[in-house]
Motif scaffolding. Structure first.
Motif, PDB file in Angstrom:
ATOM      1  N   PHE A  71       0.848  -1.174   0.000  1.00 22.38           N
ATOM      2  CA  PHE A  71       0.000   0.000   0.000  1.00 22.38           C
ATOM      3  C   PHE A  71       0.891   1.233   0.000  1.00 22.38           C
ATOM      4  CE2 PHE A  71      -4.403  -1.150   0.928  1.00 22.38           C
ATOM      5  CZ  PHE A  71      -4.258  -2.503   1.175  1.00 22.38           C
ATOM      6  N   THR A  72       0.512   2.274  -0.734  1.00 21.54           N
ATOM      7  CA  THR A  72       1.214   3.543  -0.665  1.00 21.54           C
ATOM      8  C   THR A  72       0.169   4.624  -0.518  1.00 21.54           C
ATOM      9  OG1 THR A  72       2.870   2.666  -2.174  1.00 21.54           O
ATOM     10  CG2 THR A  72       2.886   5.018  -1.815  1.00 21.54           C
ATOM     11  N   PRO A  73       0.040   5.245   0.608  1.00 21.89           N
ATOM     12  CA  PRO A  73       0.727   4.976   1.875  1.00 21.89           C
ATOM     13  C   PRO A  73       0.195   3.699   2.518  1.00 21.89           C
ATOM     14  CG  PRO A  73      -0.937   6.664   2.218  1.00 21.89           C
ATOM     15  CD  PRO A  73      -0.936   6.344   0.733  1.00 21.89           C
ATOM     16  N   PRO A  74       0.889   3.227   3.582  1.00 19.90           N
ATOM     17  CA  PRO A  74       0.434   1.998   4.235  1.00 19.90           C
ATOM     18  C   PRO A  74      -0.969   2.164   4.836  1.00 19.90           C
ATOM     19  CG  PRO A  74       2.392   2.901   5.328  1.00 19.90           C
ATOM     20  CD  PRO A  74       2.064   3.793   4.191  1.00 19.90           C
ATOM     21  N   PRO A  75      -1.651   1.052   5.079  1.00 19.29           N
ATOM     22  CA  PRO A  75      -2.988   1.122   5.664  1.00 19.29           C
ATOM     23  C   PRO A  75      -2.976   1.914   6.973  1.00 19.29           C
ATOM     24  CG  PRO A  75      -2.437  -1.134   5.074  1.00 19.29           C
ATOM     25  CD  PRO A  75      -1.200  -0.319   4.895  1.00 19.29           C
ATOM     26  N   LYS A  76      -4.067   2.648   7.210  1.00 18.68           N
ATOM     27  CA  LYS A  76      -4.148   3.450   8.435  1.00 18.68           C
ATOM     28  C   LYS A  76      -5.346   3.071   9.306  1.00 18.68           C
ATOM     29  CE  LYS A  76      -1.832   7.570   6.672  1.00 18.68           C
ATOM     30  NZ  LYS A  76      -0.533   7.402   6.878  1.00 18.68           N
ATOM     31  N   THR A  77      -6.368   2.537   8.688  1.00 20.23           N
ATOM     32  CA  THR A  77      -7.565   2.207   9.457  1.00 20.23           C
ATOM     33  C   THR A  77      -7.655   0.698   9.671  1.00 20.23           C
ATOM     34  OG1 THR A  77      -9.000   1.906   7.533  1.00 20.23           O
ATOM     35  CG2 THR A  77      -8.776   4.167   8.376  1.00 20.23           C
ATOM     36  N   VAL A  78      -8.449   0.322  10.653  1.00 16.73           N
ATOM     37  CA  VAL A  78      -8.673  -1.102  10.929  1.00 16.73           C
ATOM     38  C   VAL A  78      -9.263  -1.786   9.693  1.00 16.73           C
ATOM     39  CG1 VAL A  78     -10.021  -2.728  12.305  1.00 16.73           C
ATOM     40  CG2 VAL A  78      -8.867  -0.821  13.427  1.00 16.73           C
ATOM     41  N   ASP A  79     -10.181  -1.113   9.019  1.00 14.09           N
ATOM     42  CA  ASP A  79     -10.795  -1.705   7.819  1.00 14.09           C
ATOM     43  C   ASP A  79      -9.764  -1.946   6.722  1.00 14.09           C
ATOM     44  OD1 ASP A  79     -13.323  -1.812   8.934  1.00 14.09           O
ATOM     45  OD2 ASP A  79     -13.918   0.152   8.151  1.00 14.09           O
ATOM     46  N   GLU A  80      -8.829  -0.991   6.532  1.00 15.43           N
ATOM     47  CA  GLU A  80      -7.787  -1.170   5.527  1.00 15.43           C
ATOM     48  C   GLU A  80      -6.851  -2.322   5.903  1.00 15.43           C
ATOM     49  OE1 GLU A  80      -5.985   2.685   5.363  1.00 15.43           O
ATOM     50  OE2 GLU A  80      -7.443   3.447   3.931  1.00 15.43           O
ATOM     51  N   PHE A  81      -6.489  -2.420   7.189  1.00 13.70           N
ATOM     52  CA  PHE A  81      -5.645  -3.535   7.626  1.00 13.70           C
ATOM     53  C   PHE A  81      -6.383  -4.856   7.466  1.00 13.70           C
ATOM     54  CE2 PHE A  81      -2.846  -0.481   9.906  1.00 13.70           C
ATOM     55  CZ  PHE A  81      -1.633  -0.941   9.411  1.00 13.70           C
ATOM     56  N   TRP A  82      -7.659  -4.881   7.801  1.00 16.41           N
ATOM     57  CA  TRP A  82      -8.430  -6.116   7.661  1.00 16.41           C
ATOM     58  C   TRP A  82      -8.484  -6.557   6.203  1.00 16.41           C
ATOM     59  CZ3 TRP A  82      -9.409 -10.209  10.128  1.00 16.41           C
ATOM     60  CH2 TRP A  82     -10.317 -11.127   9.638  1.00 16.41           C
ATOM     61  N   SER A  83      -8.669  -5.604   5.314  1.00 19.14           N
ATOM     62  CA  SER A  83      -8.697  -5.931   3.891  1.00 19.14           C
ATOM     63  C   SER A  83      -7.375  -6.565   3.465  1.00 19.14           C
ATOM     64  CB  SER A  83      -8.968  -4.659   3.078  1.00 19.14           C
ATOM     65  OG  SER A  83      -8.941  -4.934   1.709  1.00 19.14           O
ATOM     66  N   LEU A  84      -6.268  -6.010   3.945  1.00 20.47           N
ATOM     67  CA  LEU A  84      -4.955  -6.560   3.614  1.00 20.47           C
ATOM     68  C   LEU A  84      -4.765  -7.944   4.237  1.00 20.47           C
ATOM     69  CD1 LEU A  84      -2.192  -6.206   2.319  1.00 20.47           C
ATOM     70  CD2 LEU A  84      -1.460  -4.990   4.380  1.00 20.47           C
ATOM     71  N   ILE A  85      -5.058  -8.079   5.524  1.00 19.02           N
ATOM     72  CA  ILE A  85      -4.899  -9.366   6.225  1.00 19.02           C
ATOM     73  C   ILE A  85      -5.765 -10.442   5.575  1.00 19.02           C
ATOM     74  CG2 ILE A  85      -5.418 -10.562   8.406  1.00 19.02           C
ATOM     75  CD1 ILE A  85      -2.863  -8.987   8.585  1.00 19.02           C
ATOM     76  N   SER A  86      -6.944 -10.074   5.143  1.00 20.64           N
ATOM     77  CA  SER A  86      -7.856 -11.042   4.518  1.00 20.64           C
ATOM     78  C   SER A  86      -7.319 -11.569   3.195  1.00 20.64           C
ATOM     79  CB  SER A  86      -9.221 -10.409   4.279  1.00 20.64           C
ATOM     80  OG  SER A  86      -9.809 -10.059   5.509  1.00 20.64           O
ATOM     81  N   SER A  87      -6.425 -10.807   2.568  1.00 22.57           N
ATOM     82  CA  SER A  87      -5.885 -11.243   1.278  1.00 22.57           C
ATOM     83  C   SER A  87      -4.767 -12.278   1.432  1.00 22.57           C
ATOM     84  CB  SER A  87      -5.362 -10.034   0.491  1.00 22.57           C
ATOM     85  OG  SER A  87      -4.171  -9.521   1.069  1.00 22.57           O
ATOM     86  N   TYR A  88      -4.249 -12.449   2.647  1.00 24.86           N
ATOM     87  CA  TYR A  88      -3.155 -13.399   2.875  1.00 24.86           C
ATOM     88  C   TYR A  88      -3.689 -14.790   3.186  1.00 24.86           C
ATOM     89  CZ  TYR A  88      -0.300  -9.200   3.561  1.00 24.86           C
ATOM     90  OH  TYR A  88       0.329  -7.998   3.414  1.00 24.86           O
ATOM     91  N   ALA A  89      -3.025 -15.787   2.640  1.00 24.08           N
ATOM     92  CA  ALA A  89      -3.371 -17.173   2.956  1.00 24.08           C
ATOM     93  C   ALA A  89      -2.871 -17.503   4.365  1.00 24.08           C
ATOM     94  CB  ALA A  89      -2.715 -18.112   1.947  1.00 24.08           C
ATOM     95  N   ILE A  90      -3.585 -18.385   5.038  1.00 25.50           N
ATOM     96  CA  ILE A  90      -3.103 -18.888   6.324  1.00 25.50           C
ATOM     97  C   ILE A  90      -1.744 -19.549   6.055  1.00 25.50           C
ATOM     98  CG2 ILE A  90      -3.521 -20.554   8.181  1.00 25.50           C
ATOM     99  CD1 ILE A  90      -5.362 -18.081   8.286  1.00 25.50           C
ATOM    100  N   GLY A  91      -0.764 -19.244   6.886  1.00 24.64           N
ATOM    101  CA  GLY A  91       0.585 -19.766   6.697  1.00 24.64           C
ATOM    102  C   GLY A  91       1.541 -18.753   6.086  1.00 24.64           C
ATOM    103  N   LYS A  92       1.014 -17.610   5.618  1.00 18.66           N
ATOM    104  CA  LYS A  92       1.861 -16.559   5.038  1.00 18.66           C
ATOM    105  C   LYS A  92       2.741 -15.955   6.133  1.00 18.66           C
ATOM    106  CE  LYS A  92       3.000 -13.094   2.191  1.00 18.66           C
ATOM    107  NZ  LYS A  92       4.153 -13.299   1.354  1.00 18.66           N
ATOM    108  N   TYR A  93       4.046 -15.803   5.848  1.00 25.61           N
ATOM    109  CA  TYR A  93       4.976 -15.232   6.825  1.00 25.61           C
ATOM    110  C   TYR A  93       4.837 -13.713   6.825  1.00 25.61           C
ATOM    111  CZ  TYR A  93       8.997 -14.728   9.778  1.00 25.61           C
ATOM    112  OH  TYR A  93       9.800 -14.437  10.846  1.00 25.61           O
ATOM    113  N   LEU A  94       4.654 -13.138   8.012  1.00 27.49           N
ATOM    114  CA  LEU A  94       4.459 -11.692   8.155  1.00 27.49           C
ATOM    115  C   LEU A  94       5.349 -11.126   9.252  1.00 27.49           C
ATOM    116  CD1 LEU A  94       0.545 -11.602   8.105  1.00 27.49           C
ATOM    117  CD2 LEU A  94       2.093 -11.100   6.194  1.00 27.49           C
TER     118      LEU A  94
END
Length: 111
Positions: free
Chosen positions: A3-26
């Motif tokens: 993201f540019t700029p990085p996520p700032k809201t909980v909803d934006e972070f949730w959208s990003l987290i939801s796109s990752y498969a379980i097991g993705k290294y973060l």
């Protein structure tokens, strides 16, 4: 995903987290712990209670529960813990000469 700029809201972070498969290294940077990185594989996510869980690669019995509202930045570019690359070879400033004396290396620019 970046993201540019990085996520700032909980909803934006949730959208990003939801796109990752379980097991993705973060690697997670949190608001509550500046300068501290929490890292591991995404083990669970729960929007209803507002948390994600990272499972440590190094300590199998260690899981990190992170609140969505505490997320500051997510680095998803790594595939596991550790450095991105090896350190360049280095030589010491001091060497032991044939007579058993420690002397500065001759090609050292700082003498």
């Amino acid at each position: 995903m970046t993201f540019t700029p990085p996520p700032k809201t909980v909803d934006e972070f949730w959208s990003l987290i939801s796109s990752y498969a379980i097991g993705k290294y973060l690697m997670i940077y949190k608001k509550s712990e500046p300068g501290i990185i929490t890292q591991g594989r995404l083990a669970a996510r729960d929007r209803a209670i507002g948390v994600i869980v990272l499972q440590s690669d190094n300590y199998p019995d260690k899981a990190h529960v992170i609140r969505l509202d505490d997320l500051k930045l997510i680095d998803d570019t790594r595939t596991g813990s550790g450095a991105l690359s090896s350190v360049a070879p280095m030589e010491g400033d001091w060497v032991l000469d044939p007579y058993g004396n420690w002397t500065r290396r001759q090609n050292n620019p700082i003498q």
